[in-house]
Design an enzyme around this catalytic site. Sequence first.
Site, PDB file in Angstrom:
ATOM      1  N   ALA A  73      10.700   2.934  -1.138  1.00 12.64           N
ATOM      2  CA  ALA A  73      12.035   2.316  -1.153  1.00 12.64           C
ATOM      3  C   ALA A  73      11.999   0.987  -1.900  1.00 12.64           C
ATOM      4  O   ALA A  73      12.935   0.655  -2.643  1.00 12.64           O
ATOM      5  CB  ALA A  73      12.541   2.117   0.281  1.00 12.64           C
ATOM      6  N   ALA A  74      10.909   0.220  -1.738  1.00  9.32           N
ATOM      7  CA  ALA A  74      10.831  -1.083  -2.400  1.00  9.32           C
ATOM      8  C   ALA A  74      10.725  -0.900  -3.917  1.00  9.32           C
ATOM      9  O   ALA A  74      11.342  -1.650  -4.687  1.00  9.32           O
ATOM     10  CB  ALA A  74       9.641  -1.880  -1.876  1.00  9.32           C
TER      11      ALA A  74
ATOM     12  N   GLY B 182       3.572   3.641   5.335  1.00  8.28           N
ATOM     13  CA  GLY B 182       4.572   3.189   6.296  1.00  8.28           C
ATOM     14  C   GLY B 182       5.168   1.821   6.050  1.00  8.28           C
ATOM     15  O   GLY B 182       5.954   1.342   6.861  1.00  8.28           O
ATOM     16  N   LEU B 183       4.819   1.177   4.919  1.00  8.17           N
ATOM     17  CA  LEU B 183       5.347  -0.164   4.674  1.00  8.17           C
ATOM     18  C   LEU B 183       6.491  -0.166   3.651  1.00  8.17           C
ATOM     19  O   LEU B 183       6.846  -1.211   3.108  1.00  8.17           O
ATOM     20  CB  LEU B 183       4.229  -1.126   4.240  1.00  8.17           C
ATOM     21  N   GLY B 184       7.032   1.013   3.396  1.00 13.73           N
ATOM     22  CA  GLY B 184       8.247   1.068   2.564  1.00 13.73           C
ATOM     23  C   GLY B 184       8.005   0.991   1.074  1.00 13.73           C
ATOM     24  O   GLY B 184       8.907   0.596   0.331  1.00 13.73           O
ATOM     25  N   SER B 185       6.807   1.409   0.624  1.00 12.28           N
ATOM     26  CA  SER B 185       6.501   1.271  -0.815  1.00 12.28           C
ATOM     27  C   SER B 185       7.519   2.007  -1.690  1.00 12.28           C
ATOM     28  O   SER B 185       7.995   1.447  -2.685  1.00 12.28           O
ATOM     29  CB  SER B 185       5.091   1.786  -1.112  1.00 12.28           C
TER      30      SER B 185
ATOM     31  N   PRO C 165       0.832  -1.196   0.000  1.00 10.05           N
ATOM     32  CA  PRO C 165       0.000   0.000   0.000  1.00 10.05           C
ATOM     33  C   PRO C 165       0.878   1.262   0.000  1.00 10.05           C
ATOM     34  O   PRO C 165       1.864   1.325   0.734  1.00 10.05           O
ATOM     35  CB  PRO C 165      -0.818  -0.103   1.290  1.00 10.05           C
TER      36      PRO C 165
ATOM     37  N   GLY D  24       2.327   4.934   0.575  1.00 14.15           N
ATOM     38  CA  GLY D  24       2.299   6.017   1.555  1.00 14.15           C
ATOM     39  C   GLY D  24       1.701   5.612   2.883  1.00 14.15           C
ATOM     40  O   GLY D  24       1.056   6.413   3.563  1.00 14.15           O
TER      41      GLY D  24
ATOM     42  N   ASP E 101      14.867   2.422   5.838  1.00 12.95           N
ATOM     43  CA  ASP E 101      13.980   1.761   4.866  1.00 12.95           C
ATOM     44  C   ASP E 101      14.792   1.106   3.749  1.00 12.95           C
ATOM     45  O   ASP E 101      14.594  -0.078   3.435  1.00 12.95           O
ATOM     46  CB  ASP E 101      12.991   2.759   4.252  1.00 12.95           C
TER      47      ASP E 101
HETATM   48  C1  MEV Z   1      10.002   5.687   8.023  1.00 13.25           C
HETATM   49  O1  MEV Z   1       9.821   4.333   7.639  1.00 13.25           O
HETATM   50  C2  MEV Z   1      10.771   5.765   9.296  1.00 13.25           C
HETATM   51  C3  MEV Z   1      11.049   7.165   9.819  1.00 13.25           C
HETATM   52  O2  MEV Z   1      11.831   6.984  10.991  1.00 13.25           O
HETATM   53  C4  MEV Z   1      11.779   8.014   8.824  1.00 13.25           C
HETATM   54  C5  MEV Z   1      13.217   7.580   8.574  1.00 13.25           C
HETATM   55  O3  MEV Z   1      13.780   6.817   9.356  1.00 13.25           O
HETATM   56  O4  MEV Z   1      13.801   8.072   7.602  1.00 13.25           O
HETATM   57  C6  MEV Z   1       9.755   7.871  10.219  1.00 13.25           C
END
Ligand code: MEV
Length: 309
Positions: free
Chosen positions: A104-105, A99-102, A95, A97, A146
């Site tokens: 970067a992946a 928080g699951l690293g979309s 998903p 945006g 990430d």
């Molecule tokens: C994001 O997955 C994690 C944060 O700590 C940002 C980062 O580490 O760059 C919120």
Amino acid sequence: MITASAPGKVILFGEHSVVYGRPAIAAPVFNVSASAQIEAGGPGFRVIAPDLARDFWLRDALPDEPLAAAIRAALAHFTLDELPPGTLTVQSTIPLGRGLGSGAAISAAVVRALAGFLGRSLSPADVSALVFEVEKLHHGTPSGIDNTVIAFAQPVYFIKERPIQRLRVARPFTLVIGDTGVVAPTRRVVGALRQRWQANPQRYEGYFDEIAVIARHAKLAIEQEVVAVSALGKLMDENQEILEAMGVSSPELAGLIAAARAAGAWGAKLSGAGGGGNMIALVPPEIVAAVQTALVAAGASGVIVTEIR
Ligand code: MEV
């Protein structure tokens, strides 16, 4: 046809404070992934990403186009000016945006596919460094966690600008990941926290130090057979309390976290930048289904069950 992929990720402990030099723990999530395919041929190099609503020729890409940035980073790494004709297709089940690293992946899958297309090789450290370049364009001040966890695809104990430390998981444990469905761009949440930190550095440094102690305890609990897995849940709850005080949680996250705890989770917290996105709950394996049901009843737009090992 060249194909490459990269997993999603969860932050178990230490999001945000990791940006300020404190340790954090993250693990790959293989249930979701980004993939990139390249087929040779055509009149130029075309990029198609249906999930991101993107379809463009590389030569026409806007300067802030993240997919083009990943391609350019890889080209610079290989000291090449341009690509042979081809079509890159990017897809992701992570998903966006949340928080699951979309981001970067997707970048990791793209640079890996390009390496294959060009007949070159990239080590996990190379992939991590290239993805970090792209992350800097999106997030401003990424810690690097990430790109590291996604490129190495292993649980990590991470401290900014230090060599990667792989985390040995003594006993695999189960996480239920609940999605609030609320998109919260990392850049915005990290930027807003930075302003609060600038206005009151002492208070926020204190929060970051408390989270650092939690992350160190969690590392021991994960690595050592003698510590009960349930102890990690308590540490998650403590981490969440501080994240709430820091103002990076949200009513939707709090609702899902409360539902998971009420259904019997050992502990729960937001994961990633917060402000929306996903939460994680550490659960005894026998109550996974009950926690899943409770999260959906509390409004989760999606639930993933994963094992950290
Ligand atoms: C994001 O997955 C994690 C944060 O700590 C940002 C980062 O580490 O760059 C919120």
